[in-house]
Write a protein that holds these residues in place. Sequence first.
Motif, PDB file in Angstrom:
ATOM      1  N   ASN A 275     153.248  86.504 150.359  1.00  0.00           N
ATOM      2  CA  ASN A 275     152.016  86.322 151.482  1.00  0.00           C
ATOM      3  C   ASN A 275     152.633  87.341 152.556  1.00  0.00           C
ATOM      4  OD1 ASN A 275     151.725  83.017 150.442  1.00  0.00           O
ATOM      5  ND2 ASN A 275     150.099  84.298 150.321  1.00  0.00           N
ATOM      6  N   SER A 276     151.637  87.849 153.098  1.00  0.00           N
ATOM      7  CA  SER A 276     152.067  89.038 154.359  1.00  0.00           C
ATOM      8  C   SER A 276     151.859  88.281 155.607  1.00  0.00           C
ATOM      9  CB  SER A 276     151.195  90.226 154.133  1.00  0.00           C
ATOM     10  OG  SER A 276     149.829  89.803 154.307  1.00  0.00           O
ATOM     11  N   ASN A 277     151.360  87.036 155.780  1.00  0.00           N
ATOM     12  CA  ASN A 277     151.342  86.590 157.075  1.00  0.00           C
ATOM     13  C   ASN A 277     151.310  85.086 156.820  1.00  0.00           C
ATOM     14  OD1 ASN A 277     148.767  86.348 155.652  1.00  0.00           O
ATOM     15  ND2 ASN A 277     147.449  86.920 157.591  1.00  0.00           N
ATOM     16  N   ASP A 278     151.146  84.248 157.912  1.00  0.00           N
ATOM     17  CA  ASP A 278     151.241  82.831 157.858  1.00  0.00           C
ATOM     18  C   ASP A 278     149.834  82.234 157.805  1.00  0.00           C
ATOM     19  OD1 ASP A 278     154.252  82.841 158.408  1.00  0.00           O
ATOM     20  OD2 ASP A 278     153.919  82.977 160.698  1.00  0.00           O
ATOM     21  N   VAL A 290     146.445  80.744 146.213  1.00  0.00           N
ATOM     22  CA  VAL A 290     145.381  81.639 145.655  1.00  0.00           C
ATOM     23  C   VAL A 290     145.722  83.162 145.756  1.00  0.00           C
ATOM     24  CG1 VAL A 290     142.958  82.314 145.340  1.00  0.00           C
ATOM     25  CG2 VAL A 290     143.861  79.872 145.541  1.00  0.00           C
ATOM     26  N   ALA A 291     146.057  83.475 147.319  1.00  0.00           N
ATOM     27  CA  ALA A 291     146.279  84.960 147.463  1.00  0.00           C
ATOM     28  C   ALA A 291     147.348  85.402 146.638  1.00  0.00           C
ATOM     29  CB  ALA A 291     146.470  85.103 148.926  1.00  0.00           C
ATOM     30  N   ALA A 340     146.295  93.469 153.169  1.00  0.00           N
ATOM     31  CA  ALA A 340     147.485  93.914 152.982  1.00  0.00           C
ATOM     32  C   ALA A 340     147.606  94.754 151.873  1.00  0.00           C
ATOM     33  CB  ALA A 340     148.430  93.188 153.562  1.00  0.00           C
ATOM     34  N   ALA A 341     147.290  94.127 150.609  1.00  0.00           N
ATOM     35  CA  ALA A 341     147.364  94.398 149.288  1.00  0.00           C
ATOM     36  C   ALA A 341     146.108  95.343 148.774  1.00  0.00           C
ATOM     37  CB  ALA A 341     147.883  93.198 148.307  1.00  0.00           C
ATOM     38  N   SER A 344     141.025  92.718 149.256  1.00  0.00           N
ATOM     39  CA  SER A 344     140.085  91.830 149.915  1.00  0.00           C
ATOM     40  C   SER A 344     138.738  92.139 149.254  1.00  0.00           C
ATOM     41  CB  SER A 344     140.273  92.190 151.331  1.00  0.00           C
ATOM     42  OG  SER A 344     139.863  93.541 151.686  1.00  0.00           O
ATOM     43  N   GLU A 345     138.235  93.355 148.984  1.00  0.00           N
ATOM     44  CA  GLU A 345     137.086  93.974 148.460  1.00  0.00           C
ATOM     45  C   GLU A 345     136.890  93.162 147.086  1.00  0.00           C
ATOM     46  OE1 GLU A 345     136.354  97.905 148.797  1.00  0.00           O
ATOM     47  OE2 GLU A 345     136.541  97.947 150.752  1.00  0.00           O
ATOM     48  N   ASP A 346     137.907  92.584 146.643  1.00  0.00           N
ATOM     49  CA  ASP A 346     137.783  92.210 145.190  1.00  0.00           C
ATOM     50  C   ASP A 346     137.423  90.697 145.128  1.00  0.00           C
ATOM     51  OD1 ASP A 346     138.427  94.587 143.983  1.00  0.00           O
ATOM     52  OD2 ASP A 346     140.405  94.177 144.121  1.00  0.00           O
TER      53      ASP A 346
END
Length: 543
Positions: A275-278, A290-291, A340-341, A344-346
């Motif tokens: 995960n890239s953020n909190d 899930v992310a 960030a990966a 998000s559009e998916d």
Amino acid sequence: MCNHHKPTDSIPHGSALEHGEAHERDHHFRSRRSFLRNLGLFSGGAMLLGNTPVAALANNPLAWGLANANTNRALVLIRFKGGNDGLNTIIPVFDYGTYQAARPSIHIPQSELLNLNGAFAMPNYMSGLSDMWQDGQMKVVNSVGYADQNLSHFRSTDIWATGSDSEVMDTSGWLGRLLEGQFPDFITDPPEAPPAIQIGGSGTYVFDDSMGNNMSVQVEDPEALYEIAQNGELYDPLSVPECYYGEQIAYLRTVANNTFRYAEVISQAYNSAENSNDYPNNLGRQLALVARLIKGGLDTKLYMVTLDGFDTHAGQANQHANLMNNLAESVKAFYEDLAAANRSEDVLCMSFSEFGRRIEQNASNGTDHGAASCMLLFGPALNGNGILGQNPDMHDVDDAGNLKFGTDFRQIYATVLEKWLCVDHSTVDEVMGQYFERMGGLGISCAPTPVFDLPAARIRHWAAPESREETAIYYVLPHGAEVQVEVFNMFGQPVGKLFRGWQPAGQHRQAFRASAVRLAAGYYVYRITVQGQAYSGKIAFAR
């Protein structure tokens, strides 16, 4: 001896039973059913037969598998458990005086509103969604519901999960039926990745197929899924005492493997990403997981997470504010993490709840069970913000004094199936059980290739006990074909070959007697192979 209680399936329109005995019975039964489903005793789930699918022990046809999924798209359902108050989620500024008068203690002051489009606003504690709204990544559908609203948590949850009419008792979920078409041999030849993952969704039929198999990895607590992702352990159904008690332990362990079967592939995806953020707690921890699975390349296309606590009969103001703040901050962190990966559009998120709340507050500074409410959708795929559907009319109400629905929730389901998951138009109608007009304005559009690659034709099949020791297996052939019918035990061992040969179109029956092959009481699996395509189901024998 067990005491059996009939659930409160319906609370009459206009009744005051929400606070009474019927309301308590409804919650009690729902909790009991959730407990049983968590054990796998309601749905049964797909079975890991020994440590090897039955398909490896039999003539294995070409598996459909999630390798047939041609895009990276995913659908994430956000369940508001308990009945979300739509009027305090998306505030009707266009009729603010009526709204305020009906809710003198729990209305959101105008000074604490964030304008959306002049006619509607959201509370400032949902400010985490402001950027998503401004960036065209959020839409609202108002006045969503269904005809003859049922005010029972238990029954209305079932209606939303199955997509049935309010008077129809169904036990197959709208997404379970979709997955059943994708994986007709799910029990004996499961796909390599979980078709669906649900967190905190016990007691719902969303991912149950027509025979009661739950086609998802289901955990009540996100910590359990974290444990699976980190450690990836399996129960051993073979290391048990050689007695009847051992058989029952083996069965329970096998049922539990419905969740743990996918430990390795979940663990691989989890450990392949970060995960890239909190994230905040509660819903945030679920969406963070899930992310990470999506970013890690897990081929699961369907997820459901749960935000509990919406049964706000008393002290609603702070409770609802905390829930919606958690939603806003969690969804914001989720999409920032995916972005960030470049994922998000998916991903499309969609909320749902069993019902809304009443227009007027009650004497406990809360709101009682209502009818229509709003649904929220999130993601860049929406291609713009917007508020859709019929405006909530607090003057033109139903016979119980609740908001009328203007959009059937199944219209949104059907639209998402066709426009987001790219299911063929006629197959959508088959999955939904009837035609529902597609919802315009959502902004989603189908991918160049289907998300699911469904078989062109499927057969209907079912099992029916005809005595304590005999079960009949029925199937309907659309045309003449080569057919093979077999039965396996829970360890993947063949225990009966009922038929092999050519059969004409129409309904057929094969009888299976447990006493003929000296089988112990318990669960077994039948498998019907028709021209290379296998279909499987469960049967049970009692002594």
